[in-house]
Design an enzyme around this catalytic site. Sequence first.
Site, PDB file in Angstrom:
ATOM      1  N   ASP A 179      -6.888   7.020  -6.275  1.00 40.70           N
ATOM      2  CA  ASP A 179      -6.637   5.588  -6.117  1.00 40.70           C
ATOM      3  C   ASP A 179      -7.490   4.834  -7.135  1.00 40.70           C
ATOM      4  O   ASP A 179      -8.705   4.996  -7.164  1.00 40.70           O
ATOM      5  CB  ASP A 179      -7.027   5.188  -4.686  1.00 40.70           C
ATOM      6  N   ASP A 192      -0.778   2.224  -8.153  1.00 43.98           N
ATOM      7  CA  ASP A 192      -2.144   2.640  -8.517  1.00 43.98           C
ATOM      8  C   ASP A 192      -2.664   3.810  -7.699  1.00 43.98           C
ATOM      9  O   ASP A 192      -3.865   4.063  -7.680  1.00 43.98           O
ATOM     10  CB  ASP A 192      -3.105   1.456  -8.427  1.00 43.98           C
ATOM     11  N   GLU A 193      -1.803   4.511  -7.018  1.00 47.74           N
ATOM     12  CA  GLU A 193      -2.284   5.681  -6.279  1.00 47.74           C
ATOM     13  C   GLU A 193      -1.214   6.760  -6.192  1.00 47.74           C
ATOM     14  O   GLU A 193      -0.020   6.480  -6.249  1.00 47.74           O
ATOM     15  CB  GLU A 193      -2.815   5.303  -4.894  1.00 47.74           C
TER      16      GLU A 193
END
Lengths: 82, 407
Positions: free
Chosen positions: B9, B108-109
Amino acid sequence: MHEYLNDPIDVTVDFIGNKVRPKTVCWDNRVYKMKKVNLVHPTNEEGKSIFYFSVSDKANFMKLRLDTKNLEWRLVELYTDG
Amino acid sequence: MSKIILHVDFNSFFASVEQQANPFLRGKAIAITGKRGLKDMKHSIVATASVEAKRLGVKTPMPISEARRICPELILLHGDMRKYSEITKRLLSALKKNSDAVEQFSTDEAFADITSTAQDYFGATIVAQIIRNEIAKSCGKHCTVSIGVGPNKTIAKLASNSVKPNGLTIVQPQDVKAFLDSQPLGDVCGIGKATEKHLENLGISSFGTLRKANKQLLLNEFKTIAGSWLYDIARGISDDHVSEIVEDPKSIGHSYTFPHDLDSDVEIQTNLLALSDRVAYRLRRDGFSAGSISIFVRYSDFSANHAQLQTKEMVQDGLIIYKNAWAMIDKIRDTNKSIRLIGVSTSNLTKSDAPMSLFQKDKKMQRTLKAHDCIAVKFGQESISRASTMNTSFKERASGWHYDHEI
């Protein structure tokens, strides 16, 4: 000071391996020697391959736009410290 | 052998990328605003705050006015979705190099199955460090990540969330229960505020008390799937399958919060038509046709209306979607209120083109749409539009899994 621009500029570059490194930026009758290339990101705009270079010297951050179709450079963002 | 799952993350994603690009922003409280520019921030929110801004109390999503009141020195920046999407690609590339399978979880992860690359949890620590170094090399050292490793996706994600920024948390199978007991129940992905409140009303406020809860009680209170999941997660049991297969969407839609509230019919209609065209283009491009259309309207006072209808025929044409959508909006709309957001969505999707019409006029339109799509694929969606929608413009955003310019 932070500005979003779209000004034509002259750029000299180094070719290192298969990479392009902006060295000097001539904008508004001044020459800026770039110290660092902080980030390069490619994108596609209306079918054209565009590269953005986030570069900086001691006092300025510049985002440069290279249109690979006509090899035109533009200054699109300027951030001056202080 | 149980699986070894890794979750990565990015920390304060958009803000970290900006700090990587511009060294003068490093160490400063910055915030990335939503899709609008800095001139009209009436509807803008903080999309991402830097670690420094978060320390001063700026949160996401917080209205810009409130963020500025809390932190007057806050530097506000436009979001640059194309820059962020490139960093997302580099994250996924770093994971793919070092794992068996990668599943993107949001912009974003992502999860990675590192069972065979790592072999064991000692190897997992090394793989995690390799991935961290790879990300720093390809994205820049200011784009930091938190990494969690565990026997399944839920534990890995909880582990990466437990130490921020720049954390690396390894939870081996024998430590899962102790780890869960050290974490707040609401931090686990899958337990939202409503579920947390519901559990609290049942006297369950920790993983320890959740573990003691009777399975039948959980099944009765939360229905079969959610109840069973809660029972399992209290014991550290969860999904460990990292899937690379992107499933067909159940719906395709587009919603937009406008920079200023819409009052006039013409303004609403042109924006609705532009949104409908976007939805229709995505339907055609991905080879779907839709059997249902729904609309969502949010007013300036944040109240909302929604409606749905079944279409007589499967649709792929923006004009047909628009006509149905406008009929619904016209019927349910509260004309005393300005509109802040409009959403158009299509569902009941079938993987097929809309049936070829027998009528010459419709055939001509179908040919026009094909030509439109060829131009849009080659030169981008913005390069061609109806004359009536030329005054509309939708700024690029990132929402959940996707970037607007990629969908």
